[in-house]
Design an enzyme around this catalytic site. Structure first.
Site, PDB file in Angstrom:
ATOM      1  N   PRO A  21       0.806  -1.228   0.000  1.00 16.63           N
ATOM      2  CA  PRO A  21       0.000   0.000   0.000  1.00 16.63           C
ATOM      3  C   PRO A  21       0.839   1.277   0.000  1.00 16.63           C
ATOM      4  CG  PRO A  21      -0.759  -1.514   1.699  1.00 16.63           C
ATOM      5  CD  PRO A  21       0.481  -2.113   1.123  1.00 16.63           C
ATOM      6  N   ASN A  22       0.327   2.251  -0.710  1.00 12.09           N
ATOM      7  CA  ASN A  22       0.862   3.620  -0.775  1.00 12.09           C
ATOM      8  C   ASN A  22       2.142   3.761  -1.591  1.00 12.09           C
ATOM      9  OD1 ASN A  22      -1.178   4.841   0.870  1.00 12.09           O
ATOM     10  ND2 ASN A  22      -0.234   3.843   2.632  1.00 12.09           N
ATOM     11  N   ARG A  29       5.267  12.613  -2.508  1.00 15.87           N
ATOM     12  CA  ARG A  29       5.334  13.120  -1.139  1.00 15.87           C
ATOM     13  C   ARG A  29       6.522  12.502  -0.417  1.00 15.87           C
ATOM     14  NH1 ARG A  29      -0.197  13.350   1.825  1.00 15.87           N
ATOM     15  NH2 ARG A  29      -0.958  15.268   0.942  1.00 15.87           N
ATOM     16  N   ALA A  88       3.695  -0.549   4.723  1.00 18.08           N
ATOM     17  CA  ALA A  88       3.381  -0.657   6.148  1.00 18.08           C
ATOM     18  C   ALA A  88       2.872  -2.043   6.543  1.00 18.08           C
ATOM     19  CB  ALA A  88       2.360   0.411   6.532  1.00 18.08           C
ATOM     20  N   ARG A 118      13.995   4.495  12.149  1.00 14.56           N
ATOM     21  CA  ARG A 118      12.798   5.361  12.150  1.00 14.56           C
ATOM     22  C   ARG A 118      11.955   5.112  13.406  1.00 14.56           C
ATOM     23  NH1 ARG A 118      10.033   5.013   6.448  1.00 14.56           N
ATOM     24  NH2 ARG A 118       8.966   6.821   7.314  1.00 14.56           N
TER      25      ARG A 118
HETATM   26  O1  CA2 Z   1      11.020   2.197   3.283  1.00 12.89           O
HETATM   27  C1  CA2 Z   1      10.157   1.515   2.710  1.00 12.89           C
HETATM   28  O2  CA2 Z   1      10.271   1.068   1.578  1.00 12.89           O
HETATM   29  C2  CA2 Z   1       8.820   1.258   3.438  1.00 12.89           C
HETATM   30  O3  CA2 Z   1       8.397  -0.062   3.141  1.00 12.89           O
HETATM   31  C3  CA2 Z   1       7.838   2.279   2.884  1.00 12.89           C
HETATM   32  C4  CA2 Z   1       6.476   2.230   3.569  1.00 12.89           C
HETATM   33  C5  CA2 Z   1       6.645   2.291   5.089  1.00 12.89           C
HETATM   34  O4  CA2 Z   1       5.389   2.151   5.717  1.00 12.89           O
HETATM   35  C6  CA2 Z   1       7.606   1.230   5.606  1.00 12.89           C
HETATM   36  O5  CA2 Z   1       7.755   1.395   7.005  1.00 12.89           O
HETATM   37  C7  CA2 Z   1       8.964   1.362   4.947  1.00 12.89           C
HETATM   38  C8  CA2 Z   1       5.616   3.407   3.078  1.00 12.89           C
HETATM   39  C9  CA2 Z   1       5.206   3.261   1.621  1.00 12.89           C
HETATM   40  C10 CA2 Z   1       5.100   4.553   0.879  1.00 12.89           C
HETATM   41  O6  CA2 Z   1       4.516   5.576   1.607  1.00 12.89           O
HETATM   42  C11 CA2 Z   1       4.376   6.811   1.054  1.00 12.89           C
HETATM   43  C12 CA2 Z   1       3.442   7.619   1.632  1.00 12.89           C
HETATM   44  C13 CA2 Z   1       3.231   8.893   1.142  1.00 12.89           C
HETATM   45  C14 CA2 Z   1       3.979   9.351   0.074  1.00 12.89           C
HETATM   46  C15 CA2 Z   1       4.941   8.531  -0.509  1.00 12.89           C
HETATM   47  C16 CA2 Z   1       5.123   7.257  -0.017  1.00 12.89           C
END
Ligand code: CA2
Length: 164
Positions: A21-22, A29, A88, A118
């Protein structure tokens, strides 16, 4: 099957890249954490690394845990390795954990950032215990490193004992 050549059907070994997701928001962002590259840029980088290693890359991104679980189920018997940035869900999805545990190929966990550096809740990964290894903190370079590691582990698994 080794990536040093196609099998008798001409099929290249398959590496499945899963994005949680995301991750589709990458590049829009939080560039201070995740950089400015988009998910498409990362997939392109992974695809080139897979081709260099003699693999075919397939990619799925989903906002939904169930889609990712189903993709892991479908990978059984058809995919040699999975590289997974579950977003996440890496920190919460025991369903994904169980699906990956039932996959008998190579699993590489991937993160752009270094979750250990983090917030405390990111320090637990439920993917890590069922992964052969984790690549984290190298930004987009991690996509190349994770694919190369997965390919080398597949080839090592097919050509002799690990450790070399
Ligand atoms: O560092 C990574 O690749 C993560 O898997 C990215 C996830 C995060 O929840 C993990 O802890 C680490 C987040 C995915 C992307 O989130 C975004 C949110 C808003 C804007 C851009 C990316």
């Amino acid at each position: 099957m080794s990536a040093s050549g196609n099998d008798r059907t001409g099929r290249r070994p398959v590496l499945l890249l899963l994005s949680g997701p995301n991750l589709g928001l990458l590049g829009e962002r939080q560039p201070e954490i995740y950089g400015t590259a988009t998910l498409a840029d990362h997939v392109d980088r992974a695809d080139k690394a897979a081709t260099r290693s003699g693999f075919e890359l397939k990619h799925l991104q989903s906002e939904h845990e169930a889609d990712l679980v189903a993709a892991v189920h479908n990978a059984r018997g058809t995919v040699e390795a999975i590289v997974v940035n579950a977003g996440a869900l890496s920190h919460s999805s025991w369903a994904l954990h169980d699906a990956l545990a039932a996959f008998d190929g190579i699993v590489v966990e991937l993160h752009l950032s270094n979750p250990d550096a983090r917030e405390p809740w990111r320090r637990q990964s439920v993917v890590a215990p069922v992964a052969d290894g984790t690549v984290a903190g190298f930004g987009g370079l991690g996509y190349e490193l994770a694919v190369e590691a997965a390919a080398r582990l597949v080839n090592g698994r097919n050509s002799g004992p690990p450790g070399a």
